[in-house]
Design an enzyme around this catalytic site. Structure first.
Site, PDB file in Angstrom:
ATOM      1  N   HIS A 239       0.865  -1.191   0.000  1.00  0.00           N
ATOM      2  CA  HIS A 239       0.000   0.000   0.000  1.00  0.00           C
ATOM      3  C   HIS A 239       0.895   1.233   0.000  1.00  0.00           C
ATOM      4  CE1 HIS A 239      -2.798   3.043   1.525  1.00  0.00           C
ATOM      5  NE2 HIS A 239      -3.785   2.220   1.209  1.00  0.00           N
ATOM      6  N   CYS A 277      -3.933   2.294  -4.476  1.00  0.00           N
ATOM      7  CA  CYS A 277      -4.829   3.130  -3.683  1.00  0.00           C
ATOM      8  C   CYS A 277      -4.932   4.453  -4.431  1.00  0.00           C
ATOM      9  CB  CYS A 277      -4.315   3.321  -2.260  1.00  0.00           C
ATOM     10  SG  CYS A 277      -5.498   4.296  -1.296  1.00  0.00           S
ATOM     11  N   HIS A 304      -7.884   0.271  -4.208  1.00  0.00           N
ATOM     12  CA  HIS A 304      -8.774   1.062  -3.351  1.00  0.00           C
ATOM     13  C   HIS A 304      -9.270   2.191  -4.234  1.00  0.00           C
ATOM     14  CE1 HIS A 304      -6.513  -0.013   0.668  1.00  0.00           C
ATOM     15  NE2 HIS A 304      -7.185  -1.031   0.153  1.00  0.00           N
ATOM     16  N   ASP A 353     -13.000   2.726  -1.012  1.00  0.00           N
ATOM     17  CA  ASP A 353     -12.137   3.039   0.119  1.00  0.00           C
ATOM     18  C   ASP A 353     -12.716   4.254   0.812  1.00  0.00           C
ATOM     19  OD1 ASP A 353     -10.035   2.811   1.839  1.00  0.00           O
ATOM     20  OD2 ASP A 353      -8.672   3.973   0.603  1.00  0.00           O
ATOM     21  N   HIS A 354     -13.039   4.105   2.030  1.00  0.00           N
ATOM     22  CA  HIS A 354     -13.650   5.176   2.819  1.00  0.00           C
ATOM     23  C   HIS A 354     -14.972   5.571   2.162  1.00  0.00           C
ATOM     24  CE1 HIS A 354      -9.219   6.283   3.872  1.00  0.00           C
ATOM     25  NE2 HIS A 354      -9.565   5.082   4.255  1.00  0.00           N
ATOM     26  N   TYR A 370     -15.066   4.554   7.602  1.00  0.00           N
ATOM     27  CA  TYR A 370     -15.580   3.201   7.366  1.00  0.00           C
ATOM     28  C   TYR A 370     -17.023   3.023   7.823  1.00  0.00           C
ATOM     29  CZ  TYR A 370     -10.957   1.797   5.851  1.00  0.00           C
ATOM     30  OH  TYR A 370      -9.787   1.676   5.134  1.00  0.00           O
TER      31      TYR A 370
HETATM   32  C1  DNO Z   1      -6.889   3.346   5.370  1.00  0.00           C
HETATM   33  C2  DNO Z   1      -6.120   2.284   4.795  1.00  0.00           C
HETATM   34  C3  DNO Z   1      -4.916   1.883   5.610  1.00  0.00           C
HETATM   35  C4  DNO Z   1      -4.302   0.698   4.958  1.00  0.00           C
HETATM   36  C5  DNO Z   1      -2.998   0.243   5.510  1.00  0.00           C
HETATM   37  C6  DNO Z   1      -2.441  -0.797   4.585  1.00  0.00           C
HETATM   38  O1  DNO Z   1      -8.025   3.426   5.198  1.00  0.00           O
HETATM   39  O2  DNO Z   1      -5.894   2.503   3.467  1.00  0.00           O
HETATM   40  O3  DNO Z   1      -5.355   1.480   6.866  1.00  0.00           O
HETATM   41  O4  DNO Z   1      -5.166  -0.354   5.140  1.00  0.00           O
HETATM   42  O5  DNO Z   1      -2.142   1.297   5.597  1.00  0.00           O
HETATM   43  O6  DNO Z   1      -1.401  -1.464   5.191  1.00  0.00           O
END
Ligand code: DNO
Length: 393
Positions: A239, A277, A304, A353-354, A370
């Site tokens: 990531h 991401c 993500h 993501d989020h 989340y």
């Molecule tokens: C946040 C995420 C991070 C991610 C870690 C991956 O929402 O993108 O918590 O899961 O950094 O290791």
């Protein structure tokens, strides 16, 4: 594409039964209660998997297919004496996950801190709340709350003046809240929570580690874990550092395409991959996300999908925007990911993501970023794009 959803385990305010209603098929999860550095026992993995699968019925199944994340102990990032035992434990976790059929692992190599924001409830004009990173608030913390030694050298005099104005306007409660947000941590982070003095100590351990040294320690780690990942047919998906630039004087080495080129050149392996991401990489205007989605075709194992809107006056300041309406052309990103799937004959796991905190979630207890409804909105939008583009394939 496989639509996935992050679940933090039995304490997650969003239940598996609710996730099932979103139409997601794949669960992204981790054993968050196991201390960083310890191996995940196979039995615990199996129990967690059974929990996820317990409510499966024909036509609506959830499967744990992605781990996010197995934390990498700081001792490995520092290559301290004795760190090999932590690498062995990481490898043991991989073996135990593979034995349970889980083959995609997200991880990160950010020293001391994981993902970082300065505001967890930043209200947008339409009433929803977004996560935000504000460079001036961050600098105010670094310079005037943490009072990090040498911090002044990392900012221009104009930046210091802006940070001072922000700091002077803060109440004691504001200071406490900002401190908690930055160092006590966000959900899913892979580092420990700190007090201010522990945080200073943790930073001091990296005083001698520059980008080259950190990169070297990452490669040394990968040289140990990748052969096992290949043997087990597993995909490792690093990531990016979020936000993708150096912070607190710490080197960050997964921020740009140049960083990724170095990563792949120094540890060539089909198992050496990334989590694309979109929001993290997209927090830098010089990262071209559709292009990256195309160029790193073989290496993208997980994505993500979220966007950010950067402040034109200070591009390091951003809010997490709607999934489709941000500074990033998400449609082009998805188009390129779909092409990758065709070209490489495999499926990529994607997750919203989020999401914004909105509707009835506003009055509930939620993990920042989340909550259920905002993520479901993101997933639904992404699903629409995937469907529309797939019919053209
Ligand atoms: C946040 C995420 C991070 C991610 C870690 C991956 O929402 O993108 O918590 O899961 O950094 O290791």
């Amino acid at each position: 594409m496989r639509e996935s959803w992050r679940w933090f385990g039995p304490n997650d305010p969003v239940s598996l039964a609710e996730i099932r209603q979103t139409g997601a098929t794949d669960i992204v999860s981790a054993l968050h209660d196991i201390p960083i550095g310890e191996a995940w026992p196979r039995e615990r993995i199996s129990q967690h998997r059974a929990l996820i699968e317990a409510g499966n019925v024909d036509g609506s199944e959830l499967h744990w297919t992605v781990v996010e994340s197995i934390p990498v102990h700081d001792s490995i990032k520092l290559a301290e004496a004795g760190h090999e035992a932590y690498v062995d434990a990481w490898i043991q976790s991989m073996r135990n996950l593979a034995a349970e059929g889980i083959r995609t692992i997200c991880y990160n190599f950010m020293p001391v801190i994981d993902w970082t924001r300065t505001d967890l409830r930043y209200q947008l004009p339409n009433g929803v709340y977004a996560l935000r990173f504000d460079q001036d608030r961050f600098a105010a913390f670094d310079l005037f709350i943490l009072q990090r030694e040498g911090a002044k050298d990392d900012y221009t005099s104009g930046e210091i003046a802006r940070a001072k104005t922000v700091f002077d306007a803060m109440s004691k409660d504001d200071i406490d809240a900002l401190t908690q947000t930055i160092i006590a941590g966000l959900p899913g982070k892979m580092t420990d929570a700190y007090s201010l003095s522990d945080f200073r100590t943790a930073l001091a351990r990296y005083a001698h580690i520059d980008h080259g040294a950190l990169r070297g320690n990452l490669v040394a780690f990968l040289e140990r874990v990748l052969p096992v990942a290949e043997e087990l047919d597993m995909r490792l998906a690093i990531h990016p550092d979020d936000p993708p630039w150096d912070m607190f004087g710490l080197p960050r080495v997964i921020c740009t395409p140049a960083d990724l080129d170095k990563l792949f050149a120094s540890a060539p392996s089909a198992s050496n991959g990334i989590t694309l991401c979109v929001g993290t990489f997209g927090s830098r205007p010089d990262n071209d996300l559709p292009q990256m989605a195309h160029d790193y075709r073989e290496h993208i194992h997980f994505a993500h999908l979220r966007g950010v809107s950067r402040d034109p006056a200070e591009p390091r300041t951003f809010i997490e925007a709607n999934h489709l309406d941000s500074d990033i052309d998400m449609i082009e990103v998805i188009r390129n990911l779909l092409e990758n799937e065709q070209a490489t004959q495999r499926e990529i796991f994607v997750r919203p993501d989020h999401g914004h905190l909105m509707l009835s979630d506003i009055s509930k207890t939620t993990n920042p970023g989340y909550s259920a409804i905002g993520r479901m909105k993101g997933l639904a939008e992404i699903r629409g794009v995937i469907r529309a583009l797939s019919t053209n394939n």
